[in-house]
Design a protein around this motif. Structure first.
Motif, PDB file in Angstrom:
ATOM      1  N   HIS A 120       0.827  -1.206   0.000  1.00 55.77           N
ATOM      2  CA  HIS A 120       0.000   0.000   0.000  1.00 55.77           C
ATOM      3  C   HIS A 120       0.861   1.256   0.000  1.00 55.77           C
ATOM      4  O   HIS A 120       0.619   2.199  -0.773  1.00 55.77           O
ATOM      5  CB  HIS A 120      -0.920  -0.032   1.227  1.00 55.77           C
ATOM      6  N   GLU A 121       1.890   1.269   0.848  1.00 53.93           N
ATOM      7  CA  GLU A 121       2.736   2.455   0.985  1.00 53.93           C
ATOM      8  C   GLU A 121       3.443   2.795  -0.323  1.00 53.93           C
ATOM      9  O   GLU A 121       3.462   3.952  -0.755  1.00 53.93           O
ATOM     10  CB  GLU A 121       3.768   2.221   2.086  1.00 53.93           C
ATOM     11  N   HIS A 122       4.019   1.799  -0.984  1.00 58.27           N
ATOM     12  CA  HIS A 122       4.764   2.052  -2.210  1.00 58.27           C
ATOM     13  C   HIS A 122       3.842   2.423  -3.366  1.00 58.27           C
ATOM     14  O   HIS A 122       4.201   3.251  -4.212  1.00 58.27           O
ATOM     15  CB  HIS A 122       5.592   0.822  -2.570  1.00 58.27           C
ATOM     16  N   VAL A 123       2.651   1.823  -3.408  1.00 54.91           N
ATOM     17  CA  VAL A 123       1.704   2.173  -4.466  1.00 54.91           C
ATOM     18  C   VAL A 123       1.273   3.630  -4.341  1.00 54.91           C
ATOM     19  O   VAL A 123       1.247   4.375  -5.328  1.00 54.91           O
ATOM     20  CB  VAL A 123       0.478   1.239  -4.436  1.00 54.91           C
TER      21      VAL A 123
ATOM     22  N   LEU B 231       1.581   9.329  -6.051  1.00 51.09           N
ATOM     23  CA  LEU B 231       1.930  10.730  -5.802  1.00 51.09           C
ATOM     24  C   LEU B 231       3.004  11.209  -6.773  1.00 51.09           C
ATOM     25  O   LEU B 231       2.990  12.373  -7.202  1.00 51.09           O
ATOM     26  CB  LEU B 231       2.405  10.893  -4.359  1.00 51.09           C
ATOM     27  N   ASN B 232       3.917  10.320  -7.156  1.00 47.51           N
ATOM     28  CA  ASN B 232       4.930  10.695  -8.138  1.00 47.51           C
ATOM     29  C   ASN B 232       4.293  11.041  -9.477  1.00 47.51           C
ATOM     30  O   ASN B 232       4.703  11.998 -10.151  1.00 47.51           O
ATOM     31  CB  ASN B 232       5.941   9.555  -8.326  1.00 47.51           C
ATOM     32  N   ILE B 233       3.297  10.251  -9.884  1.00 45.16           N
ATOM     33  CA  ILE B 233       2.576  10.544 -11.123  1.00 45.16           C
ATOM     34  C   ILE B 233       1.909  11.911 -11.024  1.00 45.16           C
ATOM     35  O   ILE B 233       1.989  12.738 -11.947  1.00 45.16           O
ATOM     36  CB  ILE B 233       1.510   9.464 -11.399  1.00 45.16           C
ATOM     37  N   ILE B 234       1.236  12.163  -9.907  1.00 43.50           N
ATOM     38  CA  ILE B 234       0.528  13.429  -9.708  1.00 43.50           C
ATOM     39  C   ILE B 234       1.492  14.606  -9.771  1.00 43.50           C
ATOM     40  O   ILE B 234       1.245  15.606 -10.444  1.00 43.50           O
ATOM     41  CB  ILE B 234      -0.227  13.401  -8.362  1.00 43.50           C
TER      42      ILE B 234
ATOM     43  N   ILE C  24      -3.939  11.743  -1.069  1.00 46.27           N
ATOM     44  CA  ILE C  24      -3.528  12.441  -2.295  1.00 46.27           C
ATOM     45  C   ILE C  24      -4.115  13.840  -2.419  1.00 46.27           C
ATOM     46  O   ILE C  24      -3.720  14.594  -3.301  1.00 46.27           O
ATOM     47  CB  ILE C  24      -3.902  11.625  -3.548  1.00 46.27           C
ATOM     48  N   LYS C  25      -5.055  14.212  -1.532  1.00 50.08           N
ATOM     49  CA  LYS C  25      -5.780  15.473  -1.687  1.00 50.08           C
ATOM     50  C   LYS C  25      -4.850  16.682  -1.695  1.00 50.08           C
ATOM     51  O   LYS C  25      -4.984  17.591  -2.522  1.00 50.08           O
ATOM     52  CB  LYS C  25      -6.794  15.610  -0.544  1.00 50.08           C
ATOM     53  N   GLU C  26      -3.895  16.721  -0.774  1.00 54.37           N
ATOM     54  CA  GLU C  26      -2.990  17.872  -0.701  1.00 54.37           C
ATOM     55  C   GLU C  26      -2.179  18.012  -1.985  1.00 54.37           C
ATOM     56  O   GLU C  26      -2.019  19.123  -2.507  1.00 54.37           O
ATOM     57  CB  GLU C  26      -2.054  17.718   0.493  1.00 54.37           C
ATOM     58  N   ALA C  27      -1.689  16.882  -2.513  1.00 54.10           N
ATOM     59  CA  ALA C  27      -0.909  16.926  -3.752  1.00 54.10           C
ATOM     60  C   ALA C  27      -1.773  17.373  -4.926  1.00 54.10           C
ATOM     61  O   ALA C  27      -1.328  18.151  -5.785  1.00 54.10           O
ATOM     62  CB  ALA C  27      -0.298  15.556  -4.036  1.00 54.10           C
TER      63      ALA C  27
ATOM     64  N   ILE D 203      -6.593   4.399 -10.916  1.00 51.23           N
ATOM     65  CA  ILE D 203      -5.771   4.769 -12.072  1.00 51.23           C
ATOM     66  C   ILE D 203      -5.313   6.213 -11.927  1.00 51.23           C
ATOM     67  O   ILE D 203      -6.092   7.083 -11.520  1.00 51.23           O
ATOM     68  CB  ILE D 203      -6.547   4.612 -13.391  1.00 51.23           C
ATOM     69  N   ALA D 204      -4.065   6.461 -12.262  1.00 53.23           N
ATOM     70  CA  ALA D 204      -3.546   7.822 -12.371  1.00 53.23           C
ATOM     71  C   ALA D 204      -2.726   7.889 -13.656  1.00 53.23           C
ATOM     72  O   ALA D 204      -1.731   7.176 -13.796  1.00 53.23           O
ATOM     73  CB  ALA D 204      -2.680   8.186 -11.167  1.00 53.23           C
TER      74      ALA D 204
END
Length: 269
Positions: A114-117, A122-125, A144-147, A194-195
């Protein structure tokens, strides 16, 4: 204490080196024999361990008979480690990218936990340059909201389909209201997420309750296109349902065996 050992090991200390250094912080100067006795480091290994701590600059030798050892102050060690790692990153940033080969666009990276996914999501975002397409579930929103909000401020075009969290906005958000999330979850075996960014990269993940989360990430143009079109399709279905009403959509498939299989993922029995 275990938390301290864990962090020291991240910085290159072995478990025995952690025990010896912390033991010296508590009592010093002492002989190698006393370090072993107080910390549980085996006598057969204590001088090898102390030698490695000397090489790291974490302890001093105190001239005496017999020889004793003393730690450098904790603040000094932390500052020394911080400086050393900063210098390492500077060197890597300068030289490592220069030898990086051109990555193949059809490589698929497999991610577990979960953590790595979430980290890769977040990297994609954060990497999006123009637009971002998201299909996410309520449980992922706090992570993910803040990002997302930051990327909105950066004028990145964000389109999202959101399962649950009816009052939440992630960019331009369309809420999946036609079919209960539980039905979708049952068909997919979890929370398919999906991102996709810029038509260049996509993360496809599944979060399950009874197993670890998994994901694949790729720049393969075919998979990026399929994933983005999947989100576009979901958004259009939601808008069509709002326009014509859920009853008409229900009537279209609930009495049709084949369409029911398409929608629910299983045939009538």
């Amino acid at each position: 204490m275990e938390a301290i050992f864990t962090e020291l090991q991240k910085l290159g200390f072995s478990p025995y080196e952690c025990k010896a250094y912390v033991g010296l912080l508590k009592n010093s100067p002492v002989t190698g024999y006393e370090v072993s006795k107080r910390t549980g480091v085996p006598r057969s290994m204590i001088y090898e361990v102390l030698g490695k701590l000397l090489d790291k600059g974490a302890i001093y030798v105190v001239p005496s008979e017999p020889v004793k050892y003393s730690p450098i102050p904790a603040k000094d060690l932390i500052e020394r480690l911080r400086k050393s790692f900063a210098e390492t990153f500077d060197v890597l940033e300068q030289h490592l990218p220069a030898i990086e080969s051109e990555r193949e666009t059809d490589v698929i990276w497999h991610i577990r936990s979960h953590e790595h996914v979430i980290e890769e999501m977040l990297n994609i975002i954060r990497s999006a340059k123009n637009e971002l397409w998201l299909s996410v579930w309520e449980k992922q929103v706090p992570l993910i909201k803040e990002a997302i909000d930051q990327r909105v401020e950066d004028d990145i075009h964000i389109f999202s389909i959101l399962f649950g969290a009816p009052n939440t906005q992630l960019g331009l958000t369309f809420h999946h209201n036609y079919m209960p999330p539980e039905v979708v979850k049952e068909r997919m075996g979890g929370h398919l997420t999906i991102a996709a960014r810029d038509g260049e990269e996509v993360l496809i993940a599944n979060f399950t309750e009874n197993s670890f989360a998994w994901a694949v990430k790729t720049q393969d143009p075919a998979l990026v296109l399929v994933a983005t079109e999947y989100i576009r399709h979901d958004i259009m279905i939601e808008e069509i349902t709002k326009e014509f009403g859920p009853d008409k959509l229900d009537a279209l498939w609930r009495t049709n065996i084949d369409l029911s299989h398409v929608v629910k993922g299983k045939r009538f029995k």
